[in-house]
Design a protein around this motif. Structure first.
Motif, mmCIF file in Angstrom:
data_model
loop_
_atom_site.group_PDB
_atom_site.id
_atom_site.type_symbol
_atom_site.label_atom_id
_atom_site.label_comp_id
_atom_site.label_asym_id
_atom_site.label_seq_id
_atom_site.Cartn_x
_atom_site.Cartn_y
_atom_site.Cartn_z
ATOM 1 N N LEU A 68 0.818 -1.223 0.000
ATOM 2 C CA LEU A 68 0.000 0.000 0.000
ATOM 3 C C LEU A 68 0.845 1.263 0.000
ATOM 4 C CD1 LEU A 68 -2.784 -1.071 2.548
ATOM 5 C CD2 LEU A 68 -2.704 -1.437 0.076
ATOM 6 N N ILE A 69 2.065 1.147 -0.522
ATOM 7 C CA ILE A 69 2.947 2.307 -0.613
ATOM 8 C C ILE A 69 2.753 3.016 -1.952
ATOM 9 C CG2 ILE A 69 5.386 3.005 -0.756
ATOM 10 C CD1 ILE A 69 5.981 0.875 1.333
ATOM 11 N N ILE A 70 2.378 2.278 -2.971
ATOM 12 C CA ILE A 70 2.025 2.871 -4.251
ATOM 13 C C ILE A 70 0.631 2.395 -4.642
ATOM 14 C CG2 ILE A 70 4.438 2.978 -4.990
ATOM 15 C CD1 ILE A 70 3.747 0.633 -6.922
ATOM 16 N N THR A 71 0.061 3.075 -5.630
ATOM 17 C CA THR A 71 -1.279 2.749 -6.115
ATOM 18 C C THR A 71 -1.244 2.665 -7.631
ATOM 19 O OG1 THR A 71 -2.287 3.952 -4.273
ATOM 20 C CG2 THR A 71 -3.685 3.481 -6.173
ATOM 21 N N ARG A 72 -1.795 1.587 -8.163
ATOM 22 C CA ARG A 72 -1.937 1.455 -9.614
ATOM 23 C C ARG A 72 -3.338 1.914 -10.003
ATOM 24 N NH1 ARG A 72 1.309 -3.881 -9.768
ATOM 25 N NH2 ARG A 72 3.062 -3.388 -11.136
ATOM 26 N N ILE A 73 -3.415 2.859 -10.925
ATOM 27 C CA ILE A 73 -4.704 3.350 -11.409
ATOM 28 C C ILE A 73 -4.817 2.978 -12.885
ATOM 29 C CG2 ILE A 73 -6.171 5.362 -11.766
ATOM 30 C CD1 ILE A 73 -4.737 6.716 -9.459
ATOM 31 N N PRO A 74 -5.785 2.127 -13.255
ATOM 32 C CA PRO A 74 -5.917 1.686 -14.645
ATOM 33 C C PRO A 74 -5.985 2.856 -15.620
ATOM 34 C CG PRO A 74 -7.367 0.407 -13.236
ATOM 35 C CD PRO A 74 -6.795 1.516 -12.378
ATOM 36 N N ASN A 75 -5.226 2.715 -16.694
ATOM 37 C CA ASN A 75 -5.188 3.705 -17.784
ATOM 38 C C ASN A 75 -4.566 5.042 -17.389
ATOM 39 O OD1 ASN A 75 -6.597 1.863 -19.515
ATOM 40 N ND2 ASN A 75 -8.524 2.506 -18.544
ATOM 41 N N ARG A 76 -4.045 5.109 -16.166
ATOM 42 C CA ARG A 76 -3.397 6.350 -15.737
ATOM 43 C C ARG A 76 -1.954 6.141 -15.319
ATOM 44 N NH1 ARG A 76 -6.463 9.634 -11.375
ATOM 45 N NH2 ARG A 76 -4.631 10.931 -11.774
ATOM 46 N N GLY A 77 -1.648 5.027 -14.678
ATOM 47 C CA GLY A 77 -0.272 4.762 -14.289
ATOM 48 C C GLY A 77 -0.116 4.381 -12.829
ATOM 49 N N VAL A 78 1.108 4.529 -12.340
ATOM 50 C CA VAL A 78 1.462 4.161 -10.973
ATOM 51 C C VAL A 78 1.800 5.429 -10.199
ATOM 52 C CG1 VAL A 78 3.073 2.848 -9.542
ATOM 53 C CG2 VAL A 78 2.327 1.922 -11.746
ATOM 54 N N PHE A 79 1.234 5.540 -8.986
ATOM 55 C CA PHE A 79 1.395 6.754 -8.190
ATOM 56 C C PHE A 79 1.800 6.393 -6.764
ATOM 57 C CE2 PHE A 79 -1.534 7.599 -11.578
ATOM 58 C CZ PHE A 79 -1.270 8.888 -11.997
ATOM 59 N N VAL A 80 2.541 7.293 -6.131
ATOM 60 C CA VAL A 80 2.809 7.150 -4.702
ATOM 61 C C VAL A 80 1.477 7.313 -3.967
ATOM 62 C CG1 VAL A 80 4.063 8.064 -2.725
ATOM 63 C CG2 VAL A 80 5.135 8.073 -4.992
ATOM 64 N N ALA A 81 1.222 6.426 -3.009
ATOM 65 C CA ALA A 81 -0.074 6.404 -2.329
ATOM 66 C C ALA A 81 -0.283 7.624 -1.439
ATOM 67 C CB ALA A 81 -0.203 5.135 -1.493
ATOM 68 N N SER A 82 -1.560 7.929 -1.193
ATOM 69 C CA SER A 82 -1.956 8.984 -0.265
ATOM 70 C C SER A 82 -2.734 8.322 0.868
ATOM 71 C CB SER A 82 -2.825 10.027 -0.963
ATOM 72 O OG SER A 82 -2.118 10.655 -2.010
#
Length: 224
Positions: A68-82
């Motif tokens: 849960l340190i990063i988040t994968r968002i479909p069609n958008r990419g990989v982001f650092v989690a909030s």
């Protein structure tokens, strides 16, 4: 045995096929505030900077996503989690279990090292330097767990600290948050120097309860 370094990535080539190493490196960057909540992680840029294949980098993303340190968002990419309130509760449940135990029964608490960290925190406090105080706070708690002499616990703490950094970012509009804990940490060190380890452990549990409550209150007041 040391592996031979490459010319283009001398420091990283020994780990060039390790998704685990890449995850550790990204976790470190998050824990040290180099990557912030919401930052998009570019596969191409990170793969080049780490000296990795994109497939290996994706392995590290899979591991960090499970933490849960990063988040994968479909069609958008990989982001650092909030992190949200549930994340804070989970983080502090771990911290209340691990850190007081290290204070009470850790094999080798480096009091000199902790003292230097407190000096750094006080310098940050005097200068009103919030990032410096936050970094010192992270270093202080990391050092407490290092006293366990357990690689497994230290690895767990590195994950916790990475998530804590993301939580701390949520407090960026509350600069006094970190200042409250500079002298609390100094008090813990004074108790350790006096040999009051069980008392220090109990004090830390109360300290963590207070910090959790403050964070949850702040998150609850944030606009949706």
């Amino acid at each position: 045995m040391k592996a031979t370094s490459s010319t283009s990535h001398p420091a990283k080539a020994p780990h060039a096929h390790s998704g685990l190493w890449a995850a550790n490196e990204l976790r470190r960057r998050i824990a040290e505030g180099e990557l912030l909540p919401g930052d998009k992680l570019s596969e191409q840029t990170l793969a080049e900077s780490l000296g990795l294949s994109r497939n290996t980098l994706r392995e590290s993303f899979t591991l960090l996503n499970s933490e849960l340190i990063i988040t994968r968002i479909p069609n958008r990419g990989v982001f650092v989690a909030s992190p949200d309130a549930d994340d804070v509760r989970e983080i502090y449940a771990v911290r209340r279990t691990v850190e007081p135990a290290c204070l009470a029964w850790g094999q080798d608490i480096d009091l000199d090292r902790l003292g230097k960290i407190i000096e750094e925190a006080r310098t940050g406090l005097a200068a009103g330097d919030v990032p410096r105080m936050a970094n010192a706070n992270q270093a202080f708690h990391k050092q407490l767990v290092a006293s366990s002499d357990s690689e497994l616990l230290q690895e767990l703490m590195s994950r916790v600290l990475a998530r804590m950094r993301l939580v701390f970012h949520a407090m960026s509009d509350a600069p006094d948050f970190h200042s409250h804990y500079v002298e609390r940490n100094a008090n813990l060190l004074a108790m350790l120097r006096a040999g009051e380890r069980l008392e220090a452990a109990q004090t830390l549990r109360g300290y963590l309860d207070t910090a959790e409550a403050e964070l949850l209150s702040h998150i609850a007041q944030r606009p949706e």
